[in-house]
Design a protein around this motif. Structure first.
Motif, PDB file in Angstrom:
ATOM      1  N   LYS A  34      19.990   1.762  27.218  1.00 32.75           N
ATOM      2  CA  LYS A  34      19.600   0.816  28.273  1.00 32.75           C
ATOM      3  C   LYS A  34      18.510  -0.154  27.813  1.00 32.75           C
ATOM      4  CE  LYS A  34      20.958   3.906  32.004  1.00 32.75           C
ATOM      5  NZ  LYS A  34      20.583   4.604  33.250  1.00 32.75           N
ATOM      6  N   ARG A  35      18.578  -0.505  26.535  1.00 34.40           N
ATOM      7  CA  ARG A  35      17.614  -1.468  26.003  1.00 34.40           C
ATOM      8  C   ARG A  35      18.275  -2.781  25.603  1.00 34.40           C
ATOM      9  NH1 ARG A  35      15.264   1.105  21.114  1.00 34.40           N
ATOM     10  NH2 ARG A  35      14.128  -0.862  21.013  1.00 34.40           N
ATOM     11  N   HIS A  36      19.603  -2.806  25.564  1.00 40.97           N
ATOM     12  CA  HIS A  36      20.339  -4.011  25.205  1.00 40.97           C
ATOM     13  C   HIS A  36      21.569  -4.138  26.094  1.00 40.97           C
ATOM     14  CE1 HIS A  36      18.081  -3.054  21.501  1.00 40.97           C
ATOM     15  NE2 HIS A  36      18.059  -4.364  21.310  1.00 40.97           N
ATOM     16  N   CYS A  37      22.061  -5.358  26.169  1.00 38.97           N
ATOM     17  CA  CYS A  37      23.356  -5.564  26.814  1.00 38.97           C
ATOM     18  C   CYS A  37      24.042  -6.740  26.134  1.00 38.97           C
ATOM     19  CB  CYS A  37      23.206  -5.807  28.319  1.00 38.97           C
ATOM     20  SG  CYS A  37      22.762  -7.491  28.769  1.00 38.97           S
ATOM     21  N   TYR A  38      25.367  -6.782  26.277  1.00 39.27           N
ATOM     22  CA  TYR A  38      26.136  -7.912  25.768  1.00 39.27           C
ATOM     23  C   TYR A  38      26.247  -8.983  26.839  1.00 39.27           C
ATOM     24  CZ  TYR A  38      27.632  -5.463  21.558  1.00 39.27           C
ATOM     25  OH  TYR A  38      27.664  -4.837  20.341  1.00 39.27           O
ATOM     26  N   TRP A  39      26.382 -10.236  26.384  1.00 38.35           N
ATOM     27  CA  TRP A  39      26.545 -11.355  27.317  1.00 38.35           C
ATOM     28  C   TRP A  39      27.676 -12.244  26.813  1.00 38.35           C
ATOM     29  CZ3 TRP A  39      24.828 -11.775  32.050  1.00 38.35           C
ATOM     30  CH2 TRP A  39      24.957 -13.004  32.715  1.00 38.35           C
ATOM     31  N   PRO A  40      28.600 -12.617  27.707  1.00 34.56           N
ATOM     32  CA  PRO A  40      29.777 -13.382  27.273  1.00 34.56           C
ATOM     33  C   PRO A  40      29.407 -14.757  26.733  1.00 34.56           C
ATOM     34  CG  PRO A  40      29.649 -13.296  29.666  1.00 34.56           C
ATOM     35  CD  PRO A  40      28.614 -12.353  29.157  1.00 34.56           C
ATOM     36  N   PRO A  41      30.257 -15.298  25.851  1.00 32.68           N
ATOM     37  CA  PRO A  41      29.936 -16.572  25.187  1.00 32.68           C
ATOM     38  C   PRO A  41      30.353 -17.806  25.981  1.00 32.68           C
ATOM     39  CG  PRO A  41      31.945 -15.678  24.263  1.00 32.68           C
ATOM     40  CD  PRO A  41      31.483 -14.679  25.294  1.00 32.68           C
ATOM     41  N   PHE A  42      30.601 -17.651  27.278  1.00 32.18           N
ATOM     42  CA  PHE A  42      31.073 -18.781  28.073  1.00 32.18           C
ATOM     43  C   PHE A  42      29.924 -19.739  28.385  1.00 32.18           C
ATOM     44  CE2 PHE A  42      33.710 -15.100  29.719  1.00 32.18           C
ATOM     45  CZ  PHE A  42      34.717 -15.299  28.785  1.00 32.18           C
ATOM     46  N   LYS A  43      30.199 -21.039  28.299  1.00 34.81           N
ATOM     47  CA  LYS A  43      29.197 -22.041  28.650  1.00 34.81           C
ATOM     48  C   LYS A  43      29.142 -22.264  30.157  1.00 34.81           C
ATOM     49  CE  LYS A  43      29.514 -24.529  24.256  1.00 34.81           C
ATOM     50  NZ  LYS A  43      29.775 -25.826  23.597  1.00 34.81           N
ATOM     51  N   SER A  44      30.249 -22.026  30.819  1.00 32.95           N
ATOM     52  CA  SER A  44      30.319 -22.242  32.260  1.00 32.95           C
ATOM     53  C   SER A  44      29.699 -21.063  33.005  1.00 32.95           C
ATOM     54  CB  SER A  44      31.775 -22.427  32.694  1.00 32.95           C
ATOM     55  OG  SER A  44      31.894 -22.354  34.094  1.00 32.95           O
ATOM     56  N   THR A  45      28.794 -21.375  33.938  1.00 32.14           N
ATOM     57  CA  THR A  45      28.180 -20.329  34.755  1.00 32.14           C
ATOM     58  C   THR A  45      29.230 -19.619  35.602  1.00 32.14           C
ATOM     59  OG1 THR A  45      26.137 -21.624  34.884  1.00 32.14           O
ATOM     60  CG2 THR A  45      26.404 -19.860  36.496  1.00 32.14           C
ATOM     61  N   GLU A  46      30.213 -20.405  36.095  1.00 30.82           N
ATOM     62  CA  GLU A  46      31.261 -19.811  36.926  1.00 30.82           C
ATOM     63  C   GLU A  46      32.061 -18.774  36.143  1.00 30.82           C
ATOM     64  OE1 GLU A  46      30.598 -22.979  36.659  1.00 30.82           O
ATOM     65  OE2 GLU A  46      29.857 -23.466  38.668  1.00 30.82           O
ATOM     66  N   LYS A  47      32.385 -19.088  34.888  1.00 30.00           N
ATOM     67  CA  LYS A  47      33.164 -18.149  34.076  1.00 30.00           C
ATOM     68  C   LYS A  47      32.352 -16.890  33.775  1.00 30.00           C
ATOM     69  CE  LYS A  47      36.284 -18.952  31.267  1.00 30.00           C
ATOM     70  NZ  LYS A  47      37.132 -19.213  30.083  1.00 30.00           N
ATOM     71  N   CYS A  48      31.048 -17.065  33.567  1.00 28.22           N
ATOM     72  CA  CYS A  48      30.199 -15.898  33.320  1.00 28.22           C
ATOM     73  C   CYS A  48      30.175 -14.988  34.545  1.00 28.22           C
ATOM     74  CB  CYS A  48      28.783 -16.344  32.964  1.00 28.22           C
ATOM     75  SG  CYS A  48      28.609 -17.030  31.303  1.00 28.22           S
ATOM     76  N   MET A  49      30.033 -15.586  35.742  1.00 31.56           N
ATOM     77  CA  MET A  49      30.001 -14.788  36.960  1.00 31.56           C
ATOM     78  C   MET A  49      31.350 -14.112  37.210  1.00 31.56           C
ATOM     79  SD  MET A  49      26.956 -14.829  38.103  1.00 31.56           S
ATOM     80  CE  MET A  49      26.536 -14.758  36.344  1.00 31.56           C
ATOM     81  N   GLU A  50      32.418 -14.810  36.857  1.00 34.87           N
ATOM     82  CA  GLU A  50      33.753 -14.214  37.000  1.00 34.87           C
ATOM     83  C   GLU A  50      33.900 -13.017  36.072  1.00 34.87           C
ATOM     84  OE1 GLU A  50      38.445 -15.531  36.389  1.00 34.87           O
ATOM     85  OE2 GLU A  50      36.855 -17.053  36.445  1.00 34.87           O
ATOM     86  N   ALA A  51      33.358 -13.150  34.857  1.00 39.09           N
ATOM     87  CA  ALA A  51      33.420 -12.038  33.908  1.00 39.09           C
ATOM     88  C   ALA A  51      32.597 -10.854  34.405  1.00 39.09           C
ATOM     89  CB  ALA A  51      32.915 -12.499  32.540  1.00 39.09           C
ATOM     90  N   VAL A  52      31.447 -11.147  35.020  1.00 39.71           N
ATOM     91  CA  VAL A  52      30.610 -10.068  35.552  1.00 39.71           C
ATOM     92  C   VAL A  52      31.379  -9.269  36.600  1.00 39.71           C
ATOM     93  CG1 VAL A  52      28.566  -9.582  36.957  1.00 39.71           C
ATOM     94  CG2 VAL A  52      28.396 -11.184  35.052  1.00 39.71           C
ATOM     95  N   GLN A  53      32.102  -9.960  37.468  1.00 40.56           N
ATOM     96  CA  GLN A  53      32.822  -9.268  38.532  1.00 40.56           C
ATOM     97  C   GLN A  53      34.038  -8.503  38.013  1.00 40.56           C
ATOM     98  OE1 GLN A  53      33.245 -11.392  42.358  1.00 40.56           O
ATOM     99  NE2 GLN A  53      32.052 -13.064  41.453  1.00 40.56           N
ATOM    100  N   HIS A  54      34.691  -9.024  36.960  1.00 40.54           N
ATOM    101  CA  HIS A  54      35.883  -8.359  36.430  1.00 40.54           C
ATOM    102  C   HIS A  54      35.544  -7.296  35.382  1.00 40.54           C
ATOM    103  CE1 HIS A  54      37.838 -11.868  38.312  1.00 40.54           C
ATOM    104  NE2 HIS A  54      38.918 -11.102  38.368  1.00 40.54           N
TER     105      HIS A  54
END
Length: 333
Positions: A34-54
């Motif tokens: 619980k010291r690191h996490c991955y973050w998607p490489p999308f530039k669009s905020t909407e796509k990042c939020m969509e990835a978070v939900q899926h």
């Protein structure tokens, strides 16, 4: 990096250390420690939020994901509960640290895998989280938030006062070389004082706040280079030498006490606005009054001798390596 198994995936609220953002992320993006996490490489905020939900696995989607340092704040069963927790934590942090929003955000930086700390290195202390607030009642939370809002308001008021004080101090510290020369200063005041009647009238007038402020403003604007020059300019504009010769600081002998005049207080106040300390101001006034008789004698000698004859200055001149003389003895004059 080990990732939480997808079957047990929930949602976590974390703080991204490099940007100080509070985010909702799927638990399967978070490392087991619980010291690191991955973050998607999308530039669009909407796509990042969509990835978070899926909640896709970080190794999918065909592009490398960023690996970010985090502070783990808590886990939630659903995305909606995680969003509520995120909102509560953001409000808590904002109110408990109102100056935080003044500082510019720092962009997230990519962490190279070689920057990971080895297991035998010291581990950071576990972060302090607002999890304890979840055990509070609604009334307690409202009361706490109101207290934090009051603190934030007080900080803002103090910041405004500090800015005003700094501005006023900057104005008062303008170098004397930029001041208006004494001969160009205009005033409606009846100065310099010439008689005891003038002095008595002025003392009465200085009991009025408005008049006192007018005198202070005028005298502090006369300028000068150094403490001695500032006081000399003020004294020359306040009273003529014939009247000054009737005073010394303490009123010893047949002299009258200048220190007991309201005018002396006004001079000290005006001098303080030119950054002349009170002690230095009084010392220079004592010097000025003690030299009055000599100034008068030289003035009269010049008048009797006529134009063209220079009367030498008989005052002692101190050289640089000679200690200055003590002026306390003027109190005994």
């Amino acid at each position: 990096m080990n990732i939480l198994d997808e079957k047990g995936a929930m949602y976590a609220v974390v703080t991204l250390q490099d940007s100080d953002e509070v985010m909702v992320v799927p638990s399967n993006w978070v490392s087991l420690d619980k010291r690191h996490c991955y973050w998607p490489p999308f530039k669009s905020t909407e796509k990042c939020m969509e990835a978070v939900q899926h909640k896709p696995n970080p190794e999918t989607e065909g592009k490398p994901w960023e690996k970010l340092r985090i502070i783990f704040l808590g886990e939630y069963d659903t995305f909606e509960k995680a969003k509520e927790g995120q909102k509560e934590i953001k409000e808590y942090e904002e109110l408990s640290n109102p100056l935080k929003n003044v500082l510019p955000g720092i962009k997230r930086q990519r962490l190279d895998s070689t920057q990971e700390m080895s297991n035998n290195q010291l581990q950071p202390l576990p972060p302090v989280t607002p999890a304890s607030t979840s055990r509070m009642s609604a009334d307690d939370k409202d009361e706490l938030l109101q207290m934090l809002r009051d603190i934030k308001s007080t900080v803002q008021e103090n910041s405004a006062m500090l800015k005003k004080l700094l501005k006023d101090n900057t104005v008062s510290e303008v170098p004397s070389s930029t001041s208006v020369p004494p001969k160009e200063v205009k005033t409606s005041l009846n100065l310099p004082l010439r008689t005891f009647e003038d002095m008595e009238r002025t003392e009465r007038e200085l009991n009025t706040t408005t008049t006192r402020k007018t005198y202070v403003k005028y005298l502090s604007g006369l300028g000068g280079f150094g403490n001695r020059d500032v006081i000399k300019n003020i004294m020359q504009h306040v009273l003529i030498d014939d009247l000054a010769n009737e005073f010394n600081w303490q009123g010893r002998g047949n002299k009258k006490p200048f220190s007991q005049l309201t005018l002396a207080d006004v001079i000290r106040e005006a001098a303080s606005k030119r950054n002349v300390p009170r002690v230095d101001c009084e010392t220079e006034i004592k010097k000025y009054l003690s030299y009055t008789a000599d100034r008068l004698s030289r003035k009269r000698a010049r008048e009797q001798a006529g134009p063209g004859l220079e009367i030498p200055n008989v005052l002692p001149t101190l050289v640089d390596d000679q200690p200055d003389m003590a002026w306390d003895f003027f109190d005994d004059i």
